[in-house]
Design a protein around this motif. Structure first.
Motif, short mmCIF file in Angstrom:
data_model
loop_
_atom_site.label_atom_id
_atom_site.label_comp_id
_atom_site.label_asym_id
_atom_site.label_seq_id
_atom_site.Cartn_x
_atom_site.Cartn_y
_atom_site.Cartn_z
N LEU A 65 0.73 -1.23 0.03
CA LEU A 65 0.04 -0.04 0.07
C LEU A 65 1.05 1.36 0.05
CD1 LEU A 65 -2.83 -1.06 2.49
CD2 LEU A 65 -3.01 -0.94 0.00
N LEU A 66 2.35 1.14 0.47
CA LEU A 66 2.78 2.18 0.46
C LEU A 66 3.79 2.55 -0.68
CD1 LEU A 66 3.99 2.01 4.11
CD2 LEU A 66 2.10 3.46 3.33
N GLY A 67 3.45 1.74 -1.98
CA GLY A 67 4.30 1.90 -3.27
C GLY A 67 5.43 0.81 -3.14
N GLY A 68 5.78 0.06 -2.16
CA GLY A 68 7.12 -0.90 -2.19
C GLY A 68 6.46 -2.04 -2.91
N TRP A 69 7.55 -3.01 -2.52
CA TRP A 69 7.16 -4.50 -3.27
C TRP A 69 7.31 -5.58 -2.16
CZ3 TRP A 69 4.66 -5.19 -7.78
CH2 TRP A 69 4.39 -4.16 -8.52
N ASN A 70 6.96 -6.59 -2.00
CA ASN A 70 6.74 -7.68 -1.14
C ASN A 70 7.01 -8.76 -2.03
OD1 ASN A 70 6.76 -6.40 1.24
ND2 ASN A 70 4.41 -6.14 0.92
N LEU A 71 7.99 -9.81 -1.70
CA LEU A 71 8.25 -11.18 -2.43
C LEU A 71 7.94 -12.01 -1.14
CD1 LEU A 71 9.30 -13.03 -4.35
CD2 LEU A 71 11.86 -12.48 -3.51
N ILE A 72 6.69 -12.58 -1.45
CA ILE A 72 6.21 -13.64 -0.49
C ILE A 72 6.71 -15.06 -1.01
CG2 ILE A 72 4.11 -14.76 0.67
CD1 ILE A 72 3.10 -11.80 -0.15
N ARG A 73 7.37 -15.91 0.06
CA ARG A 73 7.87 -17.09 -0.39
C ARG A 73 7.17 -18.05 0.62
NH1 ARG A 73 13.67 -17.28 1.22
NH2 ARG A 73 13.24 -15.68 2.71
N GLU A 74 6.69 -19.03 -0.05
CA GLU A 74 5.94 -20.32 0.70
C GLU A 74 6.54 -21.47 0.39
OE1 GLU A 74 1.60 -22.04 1.67
OE2 GLU A 74 1.79 -20.32 0.08
N SER A 75 6.77 -22.42 1.15
CA SER A 75 7.59 -23.82 0.85
C SER A 75 6.94 -24.70 2.01
CB SER A 75 9.20 -23.73 0.89
OG SER A 75 9.35 -23.30 2.07
N GLY A 76 7.13 -26.04 1.38
CA GLY A 76 6.67 -27.32 2.42
C GLY A 76 6.60 -28.31 1.73
N PRO A 77 5.81 -29.40 2.42
CA PRO A 77 5.43 -30.49 1.63
C PRO A 77 4.24 -30.37 1.11
CG PRO A 77 5.23 -30.92 4.07
CD PRO A 77 5.93 -29.51 3.88
N GLN A 78 4.16 -31.01 -0.06
CA GLN A 78 2.77 -31.05 -0.80
C GLN A 78 1.66 -31.52 -0.23
OE1 GLN A 78 2.72 -29.47 -4.01
NE2 GLN A 78 0.75 -29.71 -3.92
N GLY A 79 0.68 -30.63 0.06
CA GLY A 79 -0.52 -31.36 0.67
C GLY A 79 -0.19 -31.22 2.47
N GLY A 80 0.78 -30.55 2.86
CA GLY A 80 1.10 -30.34 4.11
C GLY A 80 1.18 -28.78 4.72
N ARG A 81 1.29 -28.73 5.77
CA ARG A 81 1.77 -27.31 6.22
C ARG A 81 2.90 -26.54 5.59
NH1 ARG A 81 0.67 -26.23 12.55
NH2 ARG A 81 -1.00 -24.74 11.78
N GLY A 82 2.79 -25.34 5.02
CA GLY A 82 3.96 -24.84 4.59
C GLY A 82 4.49 -23.70 5.33
N GLN A 83 5.53 -23.18 5.13
CA GLN A 83 6.09 -22.06 5.81
C GLN A 83 6.34 -20.86 4.82
OE1 GLN A 83 10.39 -22.74 6.68
NE2 GLN A 83 10.28 -21.28 8.76
N VAL A 84 5.70 -19.65 5.47
CA VAL A 84 5.60 -18.42 4.55
C VAL A 84 6.79 -17.37 5.26
CG1 VAL A 84 4.01 -16.44 4.07
CG2 VAL A 84 3.12 -18.94 4.26
N ARG A 85 7.46 -16.68 4.27
CA ARG A 85 8.45 -15.75 4.35
C ARG A 85 8.05 -14.49 3.79
NH1 ARG A 85 11.94 -20.54 4.68
NH2 ARG A 85 10.73 -20.64 2.65
N SER A 86 8.54 -13.29 4.00
CA SER A 86 8.27 -12.10 3.07
C SER A 86 9.32 -11.37 3.12
CB SER A 86 6.98 -11.46 3.75
OG SER A 86 6.57 -10.19 2.91
#
Length: 83
Positions: A26-47
C-alpha cells in the motif's frame, strides 16, 4: 507475478512445493512472499520487502534459480514481467 515450483515425487516421500509471489504494498513498495513445504502439508511463509519493483524481480529470479538448482521444477507462472 506468481511462480509455483515442485520437486518430483520420490518413493516414500511427498513432493515439496515452493511458491514465489510478487505483490505491491500500500505504500508503493514491493513484497516478495515465499511459501514452501511438503505438498498437501503445512507450509512455511516468509516475506521480504523491497523499495523498487526491479529489486523485487531480481530477488524473485534469484530465488527461482536457486530452487531449480536444488531440483525444483517450475509447474506454472502467472503474470508477466515488465520490460
Amino acid at each position: 507475478m506468481r511462480i509455483y515450483m515442485q520437486t518430483l515425487p520420490v518413493e516414500g516421500k511427498n513432493p515439496r512445493f515452493y511458491q514465489l509471489v510478487l505483490q505491491r504494498d500500500l505504500l508503493g513498495g514491493w513484497n516478495l512472499i515465499r511459501e514452501s513445504g511438503p505438498q498437501g502439508g503445512r507450509g512455511q511463509v516468509r516475506s521480504e520487502h523491497f523499495d523498487t519493483r526491479e529489486a523485487a524481480e531480481a530477488a524473485l529470479q534469484r530465488r527461482r534459480d536457486d530452487q531449480t538448482k536444488r531440483g525444483y521444477r517450475v509447474v506454472f507462472t502467472r503474470g508477466e514481467e515488465q520490460p
